[in-house]
Design a protein around this motif. Structure first.
Motif, PDB file in Angstrom:
ATOM      1  N   LEU A 149       9.444   1.918 -10.008  1.00  0.00           N
ATOM      2  CA  LEU A 149      10.780   2.015  -9.353  1.00  0.00           C
ATOM      3  C   LEU A 149      10.754   1.414  -7.868  1.00  0.00           C
ATOM      4  CD1 LEU A 149      12.156   5.473 -10.417  1.00  0.00           C
ATOM      5  CD2 LEU A 149      12.796   3.128 -11.537  1.00  0.00           C
ATOM      6  N   GLY A 150       9.573   1.063  -7.369  1.00  0.00           N
ATOM      7  CA  GLY A 150       9.294   0.575  -5.991  1.00  0.00           C
ATOM      8  C   GLY A 150       8.526  -0.967  -6.161  1.00  0.00           C
ATOM      9  N   ILE A 151       8.208  -1.442  -5.102  1.00  0.00           N
ATOM     10  CA  ILE A 151       7.270  -2.387  -4.878  1.00  0.00           C
ATOM     11  C   ILE A 151       6.208  -1.942  -4.059  1.00  0.00           C
ATOM     12  CG2 ILE A 151       6.748  -4.673  -3.809  1.00  0.00           C
ATOM     13  CD1 ILE A 151       9.581  -5.697  -4.265  1.00  0.00           C
ATOM     14  N   ASP A 152       5.060  -2.111  -4.398  1.00  0.00           N
ATOM     15  CA  ASP A 152       3.628  -1.710  -3.724  1.00  0.00           C
ATOM     16  C   ASP A 152       3.132  -3.096  -3.008  1.00  0.00           C
ATOM     17  OD1 ASP A 152       3.537   0.864  -5.068  1.00  0.00           O
ATOM     18  OD2 ASP A 152       2.482  -0.112  -6.916  1.00  0.00           O
ATOM     19  N   VAL A 153       2.909  -2.620  -1.698  1.00  0.00           N
ATOM     20  CA  VAL A 153       2.106  -3.660  -0.888  1.00  0.00           C
ATOM     21  C   VAL A 153       0.860  -3.279  -0.437  1.00  0.00           C
ATOM     22  CG1 VAL A 153       2.444  -5.220   1.101  1.00  0.00           C
ATOM     23  CG2 VAL A 153       4.329  -4.386  -0.080  1.00  0.00           C
ATOM     24  N   PHE A 154      -0.225  -3.932  -0.857  1.00  0.00           N
ATOM     25  CA  PHE A 154      -1.524  -3.674  -0.589  1.00  0.00           C
ATOM     26  C   PHE A 154      -2.041  -4.201   0.674  1.00  0.00           C
ATOM     27  CE2 PHE A 154      -0.911  -2.701  -4.960  1.00  0.00           C
ATOM     28  CZ  PHE A 154      -1.889  -1.514  -5.188  1.00  0.00           C
ATOM     29  N   ALA A 155      -2.526  -3.652   1.510  1.00  0.00           N
ATOM     30  CA  ALA A 155      -3.294  -4.099   2.763  1.00  0.00           C
ATOM     31  C   ALA A 155      -4.303  -2.896   3.193  1.00  0.00           C
ATOM     32  CB  ALA A 155      -2.103  -4.288   3.837  1.00  0.00           C
ATOM     33  N   PRO A 156      -5.184  -3.260   4.234  1.00  0.00           N
ATOM     34  CA  PRO A 156      -6.121  -2.286   4.531  1.00  0.00           C
ATOM     35  C   PRO A 156      -5.535  -1.092   5.243  1.00  0.00           C
ATOM     36  CG  PRO A 156      -6.822  -4.507   5.535  1.00  0.00           C
ATOM     37  CD  PRO A 156      -5.249  -4.560   4.821  1.00  0.00           C
ATOM     38  N   ALA A 157      -6.243   0.236   4.969  1.00  0.00           N
ATOM     39  CA  ALA A 157      -5.926   1.442   5.446  1.00  0.00           C
ATOM     40  C   ALA A 157      -5.747   1.359   7.059  1.00  0.00           C
ATOM     41  CB  ALA A 157      -6.859   2.298   5.269  1.00  0.00           C
ATOM     42  N   GLY A 158      -4.938   1.992   7.512  1.00  0.00           N
ATOM     43  CA  GLY A 158      -4.451   1.931   9.107  1.00  0.00           C
ATOM     44  C   GLY A 158      -3.405   0.819   9.323  1.00  0.00           C
ATOM     45  N   THR A 159      -3.083  -0.163   8.551  1.00  0.00           N
ATOM     46  CA  THR A 159      -2.020  -1.184   8.657  1.00  0.00           C
ATOM     47  C   THR A 159      -0.664  -0.519   9.036  1.00  0.00           C
ATOM     48  OG1 THR A 159      -3.231  -2.716   7.328  1.00  0.00           O
ATOM     49  CG2 THR A 159      -0.853  -3.353   7.744  1.00  0.00           C
ATOM     50  N   PRO A 160      -0.257  -1.019  10.278  1.00  0.00           N
ATOM     51  CA  PRO A 160       0.914  -0.065  10.611  1.00  0.00           C
ATOM     52  C   PRO A 160       2.333  -0.958   9.970  1.00  0.00           C
ATOM     53  CG  PRO A 160       0.493  -2.009  12.499  1.00  0.00           C
ATOM     54  CD  PRO A 160      -0.764  -1.821  11.307  1.00  0.00           C
ATOM     55  N   LEU A 161       3.184   0.120   9.921  1.00  0.00           N
ATOM     56  CA  LEU A 161       4.443  -0.120   9.215  1.00  0.00           C
ATOM     57  C   LEU A 161       5.504  -0.121  10.169  1.00  0.00           C
ATOM     58  CD1 LEU A 161       3.916   1.634   5.863  1.00  0.00           C
ATOM     59  CD2 LEU A 161       3.507  -0.835   6.327  1.00  0.00           C
ATOM     60  N   PHE A 162       6.508  -0.966  10.206  1.00  0.00           N
ATOM     61  CA  PHE A 162       7.705  -1.083  11.089  1.00  0.00           C
ATOM     62  C   PHE A 162       9.147  -0.958  10.274  1.00  0.00           C
ATOM     63  CE2 PHE A 162       4.276  -3.451  12.492  1.00  0.00           C
ATOM     64  CZ  PHE A 162       4.154  -2.868  13.732  1.00  0.00           C
ATOM     65  N   ALA A 163       9.857  -0.190  10.718  1.00  0.00           N
ATOM     66  CA  ALA A 163      11.315   0.000   9.953  1.00  0.00           C
ATOM     67  C   ALA A 163      12.039  -1.240   9.719  1.00  0.00           C
ATOM     68  CB  ALA A 163      12.190   0.887  10.750  1.00  0.00           C
ATOM     69  N   PRO A 164      12.509  -1.372   8.453  1.00  0.00           N
ATOM     70  CA  PRO A 164      13.159  -2.682   8.059  1.00  0.00           C
ATOM     71  C   PRO A 164      14.744  -2.628   8.524  1.00  0.00           C
ATOM     72  CG  PRO A 164      12.714  -1.297   6.252  1.00  0.00           C
ATOM     73  CD  PRO A 164      11.991  -0.605   7.382  1.00  0.00           C
ATOM     74  N   LEU A 165      15.219  -1.475   8.712  1.00  0.00           N
ATOM     75  CA  LEU A 165      16.392  -0.932   9.035  1.00  0.00           C
ATOM     76  C   LEU A 165      16.775   0.083   9.823  1.00  0.00           C
ATOM     77  CD1 LEU A 165      17.844  -1.050   5.065  1.00  0.00           C
ATOM     78  CD2 LEU A 165      18.217  -2.823   6.955  1.00  0.00           C
ATOM     79  N   PRO A 166      17.988   0.252  10.739  1.00  0.00           N
ATOM     80  CA  PRO A 166      18.258   1.271  11.260  1.00  0.00           C
ATOM     81  C   PRO A 166      18.418   2.507  10.405  1.00  0.00           C
ATOM     82  CG  PRO A 166      19.965   0.023  11.638  1.00  0.00           C
ATOM     83  CD  PRO A 166      19.086  -0.851  10.824  1.00  0.00           C
ATOM     84  N   GLY A 167      17.947   3.655  10.893  1.00  0.00           N
ATOM     85  CA  GLY A 167      18.294   4.954  10.176  1.00  0.00           C
ATOM     86  C   GLY A 167      17.747   6.156  10.768  1.00  0.00           C
ATOM     87  N   VAL A 168      18.023   7.212  10.152  1.00  0.00           N
ATOM     88  CA  VAL A 168      17.435   8.433  10.528  1.00  0.00           C
ATOM     89  C   VAL A 168      16.356   9.113   9.711  1.00  0.00           C
ATOM     90  CG1 VAL A 168      18.375  10.909  10.938  1.00  0.00           C
ATOM     91  CG2 VAL A 168      19.789   8.895  11.377  1.00  0.00           C
ATOM     92  N   VAL A 169      15.284   9.579  10.179  1.00  0.00           N
ATOM     93  CA  VAL A 169      14.219  10.303   9.321  1.00  0.00           C
ATOM     94  C   VAL A 169      14.932  11.538   8.691  1.00  0.00           C
ATOM     95  CG1 VAL A 169      12.038  11.402   9.318  1.00  0.00           C
ATOM     96  CG2 VAL A 169      12.532   9.458  10.790  1.00  0.00           C
ATOM     97  N   ARG A 170      14.983  11.328   7.331  1.00  0.00           N
ATOM     98  CA  ARG A 170      15.340  12.639   6.563  1.00  0.00           C
ATOM     99  C   ARG A 170      14.317  13.349   6.038  1.00  0.00           C
ATOM    100  NH1 ARG A 170      19.863  13.266   2.991  1.00  0.00           N
ATOM    101  NH2 ARG A 170      19.625  15.210   2.052  1.00  0.00           N
ATOM    102  N   HIS A 171      13.109  12.875   5.528  1.00  0.00           N
ATOM    103  CA  HIS A 171      12.170  13.779   5.143  1.00  0.00           C
ATOM    104  C   HIS A 171      10.661  13.300   5.852  1.00  0.00           C
ATOM    105  CE1 HIS A 171      14.189  16.269   2.467  1.00  0.00           C
ATOM    106  NE2 HIS A 171      14.624  15.318   1.986  1.00  0.00           N
ATOM    107  N   VAL A 172       9.628  13.917   6.300  1.00  0.00           N
ATOM    108  CA  VAL A 172       8.124  13.730   6.343  1.00  0.00           C
ATOM    109  C   VAL A 172       7.548  14.727   5.597  1.00  0.00           C
ATOM    110  CG1 VAL A 172       6.631  13.690   8.231  1.00  0.00           C
ATOM    111  CG2 VAL A 172       8.743  12.628   8.784  1.00  0.00           C
ATOM    112  N   ALA A 173       6.770  14.263   4.552  1.00  0.00           N
ATOM    113  CA  ALA A 173       6.130  15.230   3.772  1.00  0.00           C
ATOM    114  C   ALA A 173       4.902  14.891   3.246  1.00  0.00           C
ATOM    115  CB  ALA A 173       7.315  15.334   2.423  1.00  0.00           C
ATOM    116  N   TYR A 174       4.049  15.927   2.852  1.00  0.00           N
ATOM    117  CA  TYR A 174       2.893  15.786   2.071  1.00  0.00           C
ATOM    118  C   TYR A 174       2.942  16.002   0.895  1.00  0.00           C
ATOM    119  CZ  TYR A 174      -2.034  15.091   1.246  1.00  0.00           C
ATOM    120  OH  TYR A 174      -3.545  14.686   0.701  1.00  0.00           O
TER     121      TYR A 174
END
Length: 288
Positions: A149-174
């Motif tokens: 149901l998603g797209i996977d993007v592979f890159a080295p561990a630690g690679t930073p990600l940036f928000a594509p759209l404005p929004g509000v954090v709904r969940h931070v989970a493990y």
């Protein structure tokens, strides 16, 4: 209200029932105990979406409007430099490339590094045999959830990600189960007309809680997460699973289905449309 027949595929029975989503409690009450017991283990939001589809209605009211809005909305790149700027390699997990180790095989890292690609991509809508295990079983049907149901993007561990759209954090989970998401972020967004939708980023690093907190406002382009390594991302080669949800169904604990049933693909693609609406990959990237 006629009862649902006690058959192996209760999703097919729901489709054929002609019942409206609001009829679900009465439909369950009229059905045999075994049917009620099985459907009690299934997300009620998904059951309502299946009932809408069975009536010829959109499985998610407003989903088409969200997709139309996303198709023209300004989007910031999830990676820097942007995915389209570097060498990409499609990494199909459908068994079509016998030389590629499984994403869950530690030999994958060295194999992928040897390809010379900057990023690898796992397609949306792909059937994957890795999910044909008991963890992805369903009480309402003998069918496993196997369609990505998603797209996977592979890159080295630690690679930073940036928000594509404005929004509000709904969940931070493990999500700690083997082959689950590990560290997971869900953002809530708003399309035109106040229509809400959500984006999910799975398999993240342990830095996530220091970068995002529930209720926090996030602007497009903000550093929101880093790619996780094997020990923290659910047991996968480093990558991010990117997913759009037009409906959270009854999933409110910081997790969400990452794969769906092939027989319910019309329903699932309304719930989780193509993430390329925000990734904006080069045209034809996933062409065979």
């Amino acid at each position: 209200m006629p009862p649902l027949p006690d058959q192996p595929d209760l999703y097919a029975a729901l489709r054929a029932s002609g019942a409206a989503p609001g009829d679900l409690p009465a439909l369950l009450a009229a059905s045999p105990p075994g049917v009620r017991e099985r459907l009690a283990q299934v997300d009620r939001g998904l059951l309502r979406a299946v009932l809408r589809a069975g009536r010829g209605e959109p499985p998610v009211p407003g989903a088409a409007a969200v997709c139309d809005w996303l198709a023209q909305a300004p989007v910031a790149p999830l990676f820097r430099p942007a995915l389209a700027a570097g060498a990409l390699r499609v990494l199909r997990a459908d068994g079509s490339d016998p030389a590629m180790p499984a994403y869950s095989d530690r030999a994958f890292d060295a194999w992928f590094a040897a390809t010379g690609a900057r990023h690898g991509l796992g397609p949306w809508g792909e059937p994957r045999s890795v999910y044909a295990t008991a963890q992805f079983a369903d009480a309402a049907s003998p069918e496993r959830r196997t369609v990505h149901l998603g797209i996977d993007v592979f890159a080295p561990a630690g690679t930073p990600l940036f928000a594509p759209l404005p929004g509000v954090v709904r969940h931070v989970a493990y999500n700690a189960d083997p082959l689950d998401y590990g560290h997971t972020l869900i953002l809530e967004h708003e399309a035109a007309g106040g229509q809400r939708f959500w984006t999910l980023y799975g398999h993240l690093a342990g830095s996530l809680p220091g970068l995002a907190a529930p209720g926090q406002r996030v602007e497009a382009g903000r550093h929101i997460a880093d790619l996780g390594d094997w020990h923290e991302n659910g047991g996968w080669a480093p990558h991010v699973h990117v997913q759009i949800m037009t409906d959270l169904l009854d999933q409110h604990g910081g997790n969400f289905f990452g794969v769906g049933h092939a027989s319910l693909w019309d329903v699932w693609q309304a719930i989780c449309p193509d993430p390329d609406l925000i990734l904006r990959l080069p045209p034809g990237t996933f062409a065979c």
